[in-house]
Design an enzyme around this catalytic site. Structure first.
Site, PDB file in Angstrom:
ATOM      1  N   GLY A   1       0.771  -1.251   0.000  1.00  0.00           N
ATOM      2  CA  GLY A   1       0.000   0.000   0.000  1.00  0.00           C
ATOM      3  C   GLY A   1       0.793   1.287   0.000  1.00  0.00           C
TER       4      GLY A   1
ATOM      5  CD  GLU B   1       1.194   0.590   7.094  1.00  0.00           C
ATOM      6  OE1 GLU B   1       0.938   0.716   5.875  1.00  0.00           O
ATOM      7  OE2 GLU B   1       0.792  -0.376   7.756  1.00  0.00           O
TER       8      GLU B   1
ATOM      9  CG  ASP C   1      -8.673   0.435   9.704  1.00  0.00           C
ATOM     10  OD1 ASP C   1      -9.491   1.338   9.901  1.00  0.00           O
ATOM     11  OD2 ASP C   1      -9.018  -0.735   9.447  1.00  0.00           O
TER      12      ASP C   1
ATOM     13  CB  VAL D   1     -10.174   5.348   1.349  1.00  0.00           C
ATOM     14  CG1 VAL D   1     -11.205   6.180   2.103  1.00  0.00           C
ATOM     15  CG2 VAL D   1      -8.990   5.018   2.261  1.00  0.00           C
TER      16      VAL D   1
ATOM     17  CG  ASP E   1      -5.493  -3.652  -2.112  1.00  0.00           C
ATOM     18  OD1 ASP E   1      -5.200  -3.195  -0.988  1.00  0.00           O
ATOM     19  OD2 ASP E   1      -5.769  -4.848  -2.307  1.00  0.00           O
TER      20      ASP E   1
ATOM     21  NE  ARG F   1      -2.002  -3.189  -4.362  1.00  0.00           N
ATOM     22  CZ  ARG F   1      -2.134  -3.355  -3.044  1.00  0.00           C
ATOM     23  NH1 ARG F   1      -2.059  -2.317  -2.236  1.00  0.00           N
ATOM     24  NH2 ARG F   1      -2.360  -4.541  -2.528  1.00  0.00           N
TER      25      ARG F   1
END
Ligand code: 5GP
Ligand code: MG
Length: 179
Positions: free
Chosen positions: A44, A99, A103, A153, A159, A165
């Protein structure tokens, strides 16, 4: 899909973060000449890391770790798997963990716990997005790009089942997910 953050806003914000990071590490790096290690968490963070690295004005090295907590599901499973190449020597280094999003905080706290065993000189955290309303485990994030609401999101590296992405902005995925 609804656009939450445009690529223009991202560009501006990444430049601001890079300037702060450069300023915060400049004196230390000048003293001993040892580059800052940007430790990107795959997959990510790849786009954020690439943009950030180009804007940071102090010398950097690029390394990657990988964590997976989601699989193809939309909810954090709570179990986190960490992989970091054994050849990467982080002892005595200054590390900036990069990062995509914080979350629940589970992945990052797990990663930090693991990183502590490397006896780095300093570990700081930079997250492109923060979803504070989802936090289960407290983590201190030193540099945050944007806060986002309790929505799933995608884009700018993030993704949904490996899709989206490559989008240049951040979008809220509206249709129900194939969990
Ligand atoms: P945590 O361990 O903090 O719950 O989860 C962190 C990881 O879950 C993130 O690095 C990211 O890979 C994934 N994640 C959490 N929220 C979202 C989201 O809204 N969209 C996407 N695409 N991934 C997310
Ligand atoms: Mg991640």
């Amino acid at each position: 899909m609804k656009e939450l953050i445009s690529s223009d806003r991202i560009e501006t914000r990444v430049a601001e973060l890079a300037a702060r990071i450069s300023e915060d590490f400049a004196a230390k790096i000048e003293t001993d000449g040892r580059p800052l290690v940007l430790l990107g968490v795959l997959k990510g963070s790849f786009m954020f890391l690439a943009d950030l690295a180009r804007r940071i004005s102090v010398p950097v090295e690029i390394e990657f770790a990988s964590m997976s907590s989601y699989g193809n599901r939309r909810e954090s499973s709570g179990t986190v798997e960490l992989r970091i190449a054994p050849s990467i020597n982080l002892a005595g280094r200054r590390i900036l963990v990069v990062e995509d999003i914080v979350d629940t905080g589970r992945s990052l706290s797990k990663l930090l716990e693991h990183l502590r065993s490397f006896e780095a000189e300093e570990i700081r955290l930079c997250a492109f997005l923060d979803k504070p309303a989802a936090r289960v485990v407290a983590v201190h994030v030193d540099y945050t790009g944007f806060e986002v609401p309790l929505k799933f999101v995608v884009g700018y590296g993030l993704d949904a089942a490996q899709q989206y992405r490559a989008l240049a902005g951040i979008y809220e995925l509206e249709e129900p997910a194939g969990t």
